[in-house]
Design an enzyme around this catalytic site. Structure first.
Site, PDB file in Angstrom:
ATOM      1  N   MET A  30       0.832  -1.201   0.000  1.00 39.48           N
ATOM      2  CA  MET A  30       0.000   0.000   0.000  1.00 39.48           C
ATOM      3  C   MET A  30       0.874   1.261   0.000  1.00 39.48           C
ATOM      4  O   MET A  30       0.382   2.360   0.261  1.00 39.48           O
ATOM      5  CB  MET A  30      -0.945   0.003   1.202  1.00 39.48           C
ATOM      6  CG  MET A  30      -1.915  -1.185   1.161  1.00 39.48           C
ATOM      7  SD  MET A  30      -3.436  -0.907   2.060  1.00 39.48           S
ATOM      8  CE  MET A  30      -2.813  -0.694   3.711  1.00 39.48           C
ATOM      9  N   LEU A  33       6.684   3.183   1.640  1.00 41.36           N
ATOM     10  CA  LEU A  33       7.540   2.010   1.838  1.00 41.36           C
ATOM     11  C   LEU A  33       8.578   2.214   2.930  1.00 41.36           C
ATOM     12  O   LEU A  33       9.095   3.310   3.111  1.00 41.36           O
ATOM     13  CB  LEU A  33       8.235   1.667   0.515  1.00 41.36           C
ATOM     14  CG  LEU A  33       7.299   1.377  -0.657  1.00 41.36           C
ATOM     15  CD1 LEU A  33       8.108   0.969  -1.884  1.00 41.36           C
ATOM     16  CD2 LEU A  33       6.284   0.298  -0.315  1.00 41.36           C
ATOM     17  N   GLU A  35      11.690  -0.282   5.356  1.00 38.25           N
ATOM     18  CA  GLU A  35      12.663  -1.361   5.213  1.00 38.25           C
ATOM     19  C   GLU A  35      11.999  -2.746   5.139  1.00 38.25           C
ATOM     20  O   GLU A  35      12.551  -3.652   4.515  1.00 38.25           O
ATOM     21  CB  GLU A  35      13.659  -1.261   6.380  1.00 38.25           C
ATOM     22  CG  GLU A  35      14.944  -2.031   6.217  1.00 38.25           C
ATOM     23  CD  GLU A  35      15.695  -1.757   4.921  1.00 38.25           C
ATOM     24  OE1 GLU A  35      15.706  -0.600   4.437  1.00 38.25           O
ATOM     25  OE2 GLU A  35      16.262  -2.721   4.373  1.00 38.25           O
ATOM     26  N   GLY A  36      10.832  -2.907   5.759  1.00 39.35           N
ATOM     27  CA  GLY A  36      10.123  -4.193   5.659  1.00 39.35           C
ATOM     28  C   GLY A  36       9.737  -4.475   4.211  1.00 39.35           C
ATOM     29  O   GLY A  36       9.989  -5.570   3.678  1.00 39.35           O
ATOM     30  N   HIS A  37       9.135  -3.471   3.564  1.00 33.82           N
ATOM     31  CA  HIS A  37       8.771  -3.637   2.147  1.00 33.82           C
ATOM     32  C   HIS A  37      10.026  -3.894   1.295  1.00 33.82           C
ATOM     33  O   HIS A  37      10.011  -4.707   0.380  1.00 33.82           O
ATOM     34  CB  HIS A  37       8.100  -2.370   1.613  1.00 33.82           C
ATOM     35  CG  HIS A  37       6.834  -1.986   2.315  1.00 33.82           C
ATOM     36  ND1 HIS A  37       6.721  -0.846   3.067  1.00 33.82           N
ATOM     37  CD2 HIS A  37       5.616  -2.591   2.356  1.00 33.82           C
ATOM     38  CE1 HIS A  37       5.481  -0.746   3.536  1.00 33.82           C
ATOM     39  NE2 HIS A  37       4.788  -1.794   3.133  1.00 33.82           N
ATOM     40  N   GLN A  61     -10.359  -2.716   1.723  1.00 32.31           N
ATOM     41  CA  GLN A  61      -9.916  -3.417   2.930  1.00 32.31           C
ATOM     42  C   GLN A  61      -9.956  -2.533   4.172  1.00 32.31           C
ATOM     43  O   GLN A  61      -9.517  -2.947   5.236  1.00 32.31           O
ATOM     44  CB  GLN A  61      -8.539  -4.048   2.724  1.00 32.31           C
ATOM     45  CG  GLN A  61      -7.391  -3.074   2.612  1.00 32.31           C
ATOM     46  CD  GLN A  61      -6.114  -3.789   2.218  1.00 32.31           C
ATOM     47  OE1 GLN A  61      -5.980  -4.295   1.102  1.00 32.31           O
ATOM     48  NE2 GLN A  61      -5.155  -3.868   3.127  1.00 32.31           N
ATOM     49  N   GLY A 147       4.646 -10.297   3.851  1.00 40.17           N
ATOM     50  CA  GLY A 147       5.339 -10.293   5.130  1.00 40.17           C
ATOM     51  C   GLY A 147       4.607 -11.093   6.190  1.00 40.17           C
ATOM     52  O   GLY A 147       3.376 -11.097   6.251  1.00 40.17           O
ATOM     53  N   ASP A 150       1.980  -9.420   8.759  1.00 38.58           N
ATOM     54  CA  ASP A 150       0.530  -9.566   8.620  1.00 38.58           C
ATOM     55  C   ASP A 150       0.245 -11.061   8.487  1.00 38.58           C
ATOM     56  O   ASP A 150      -0.016 -11.564   7.397  1.00 38.58           O
ATOM     57  CB  ASP A 150       0.046  -8.771   7.402  1.00 38.58           C
ATOM     58  CG  ASP A 150       0.379  -7.299   7.546  1.00 38.58           C
ATOM     59  OD1 ASP A 150      -0.356  -6.590   8.249  1.00 38.58           O
ATOM     60  OD2 ASP A 150       1.402  -6.856   6.984  1.00 38.58           O
ATOM     61  N   VAL A 176      10.423  -7.544   9.669  1.00 33.18           N
ATOM     62  CA  VAL A 176      11.582  -6.670   9.874  1.00 33.18           C
ATOM     63  C   VAL A 176      11.249  -5.705  11.008  1.00 33.18           C
ATOM     64  O   VAL A 176      10.164  -5.105  11.024  1.00 33.18           O
ATOM     65  CB  VAL A 176      11.915  -5.893   8.582  1.00 33.18           C
ATOM     66  CG1 VAL A 176      13.106  -4.954   8.807  1.00 33.18           C
ATOM     67  CG2 VAL A 176      12.205  -6.867   7.446  1.00 33.18           C
TER      68      VAL A 176
HETATM   69  P1  AMP Z   1       1.367  -2.944   3.457  1.00 25.96           P
HETATM   70  O1  AMP Z   1       1.947  -1.862   2.614  1.00 25.96           O
HETATM   71  O2  AMP Z   1       1.298  -2.615   4.909  1.00 25.96           O
HETATM   72  O3  AMP Z   1       0.082  -3.499   2.897  1.00 25.96           O
HETATM   73  O4  AMP Z   1       2.408  -4.142   3.385  1.00 25.96           O
HETATM   74  C1  AMP Z   1       2.801  -4.677   2.151  1.00 25.96           C
HETATM   75  C2  AMP Z   1       3.554  -5.954   2.393  1.00 25.96           C
HETATM   76  O5  AMP Z   1       4.686  -5.687   3.211  1.00 25.96           O
HETATM   77  C3  AMP Z   1       2.723  -6.994   3.142  1.00 25.96           C
HETATM   78  O6  AMP Z   1       3.015  -8.277   2.609  1.00 25.96           O
HETATM   79  C4  AMP Z   1       3.210  -6.851   4.546  1.00 25.96           C
HETATM   80  O7  AMP Z   1       3.058  -8.027   5.315  1.00 25.96           O
HETATM   81  C5  AMP Z   1       4.675  -6.548   4.323  1.00 25.96           C
HETATM   82  N1  AMP Z   1       5.253  -5.890   5.496  1.00 25.96           N
HETATM   83  C6  AMP Z   1       4.768  -4.809   6.148  1.00 25.96           C
HETATM   84  N2  AMP Z   1       5.538  -4.527   7.227  1.00 25.96           N
HETATM   85  C7  AMP Z   1       6.514  -5.467   7.261  1.00 25.96           C
HETATM   86  C8  AMP Z   1       7.614  -5.737   8.127  1.00 25.96           C
HETATM   87  N3  AMP Z   1       7.871  -4.979   9.198  1.00 25.96           N
HETATM   88  N4  AMP Z   1       8.403  -6.787   7.845  1.00 25.96           N
HETATM   89  C9  AMP Z   1       8.147  -7.575   6.778  1.00 25.96           C
HETATM   90  N5  AMP Z   1       7.149  -7.379   5.914  1.00 25.96           N
HETATM   91  C10 AMP Z   1       6.332  -6.341   6.145  1.00 25.96           C
END
Ligand code: AMP
Length: 280
Positions: A30, A33, A35-37, A61, A147, A150, A176
């Site tokens: 979404m 971004l 470091e997890g992304h 959602q 990730g 979630d 992360v």
């Molecule tokens: P989002 O932008 O929050 O919808 O997340 C997009 C993707 O990044 C999803 O697959 C999340 O699970 C993953 N994600 C978000 N935060 C983290 C994190 N801290 N570590 C690993 N993956 C993450």
């Protein structure tokens, strides 16, 4: 910089060409971004020759009283980050591109999407499953990465890919965290410096439970209490604290070394709702 694609036709055409030259990986996000992304994108690049990210804040959602309209957005910044992490294209459609007038189809995953966040956020996983199915159909990647942050979402997506024979490998990537343990999240941007410190009670509580399991603790009630105490110590409001079977997400009353279990937490820090989870 990655190429920005705005339509399903464009991203499908890109993918069709890319598939002739190697494996294609998709990383749906979404945006805003962190470091997890970027870890997902780098892992994608490690496993595939061609990587597409998507940036789409999916209205379906979000519940009516949730943060859709104020969800943080920064496409320019996202493009720079995608570039450094190896995404070749970024699919960033407008809402009406994915949901044109007359759109009336939903993807609903059964039991896995009912408890936990599914119970507290009615319709959330229907929205997630619908958009992820659309993205997977548009791009038809060999693999898609999500990730573990979630965790329920990851299990829901594994189920839909399998049940609908989408022929895509779903890859889960470990959460992360900041050096102090806070799970990275776009929603951390809502936290004041003070709330940011209080939010650490989530991770601290999860670690306390994990340590208790390491020391022989088995009763879910006792483990959940440790997390609740930690949340309460910083004045966080619990949305849920549950220990479930890591695959089926069914509630457990005791953990056992033979069966993987997962502790999942959702809590409000002020008005910001954060989620996190850990393997026990
Ligand atoms: P989002 O932008 O929050 O919808 O997340 C997009 C993707 O990044 C999803 O697959 C999340 O699970 C993953 N994600 C978000 N935060 C983290 C994190 N801290 N570590 C690993 N993956 C993450």
């Amino acid at each position: 910089m990655p190429t920005v694609l705005r339509t399903v036709g464009e991203v499908s055409a890109w993918s069709e060409r890319a598939r002739r030259e190697g494996r294609v990986a998709l990383v749906p996000t979404m945006g805003f971004l962190h470091e997890g992304h970027l870890t997902l994108l780098r892992e994608a690049r490690r496993r595939a020759e061609r990587v597409a990210a998507t940036v789409f804040v999916n209205p379906k959602q979000f519940g009516p009283n949730e943060d859709f309209s104020r969800y943080p957005r920064d496409l320019e910044g996202d493009l720079r980050k995608c570039d450094s992490a190896g995404a070749e294209v970024v699919f960033a459609p407008e809402e009406r591109e994915l949901y044109p007038a007359g759109f009336q189809t939903a993807v609903e995953v059964g039991e896995l999407s009912r408890g936990l966040c599914g119970e507290r956020r009615p319709g959330h996983f229907r929205g997630v499953a619908t958009v992820v199915t659309k993205l997977l159909c548009a791009v038809r990647p060999h693999l898609a990465l999500f990730g573990e942050k979630d965790y329920q979402q990851l299990q829901v997506i594994r189920a839909l890919a399998r049940d609908l024979d989408l022929g895509v490998e779903i890859v889960g990537v470990p959460t992360v965290r900041e050096p102090d343990g806070l799970a990275l999240s776009s929603r951390n941007a809502y936290l004041s410096a003070e709330d940011r410190k209080r939010a650490l009670a989530i991770h601290r509580g999860m670690l306390a439970a994990k340590q208790r399991v390491g020391a022989g603790g088995r009763a879910v009630r006792e483990l959940v209490d440790l997390v609740r105490k930690s949340l309460a110590s910083e004045g966080l409001r619990e949305d849920y604290v549950e220990i479930v079977d890591a695959q089926t997400l069914k509630s457990l009353t005791s953990v056992s070394p033979e069966r993987p279990s997962r502790l999942l937490v959702a809590a409000f820090v002020g008005s910001t709702r954060l989620i996190d989870n850990i393997a026990l």
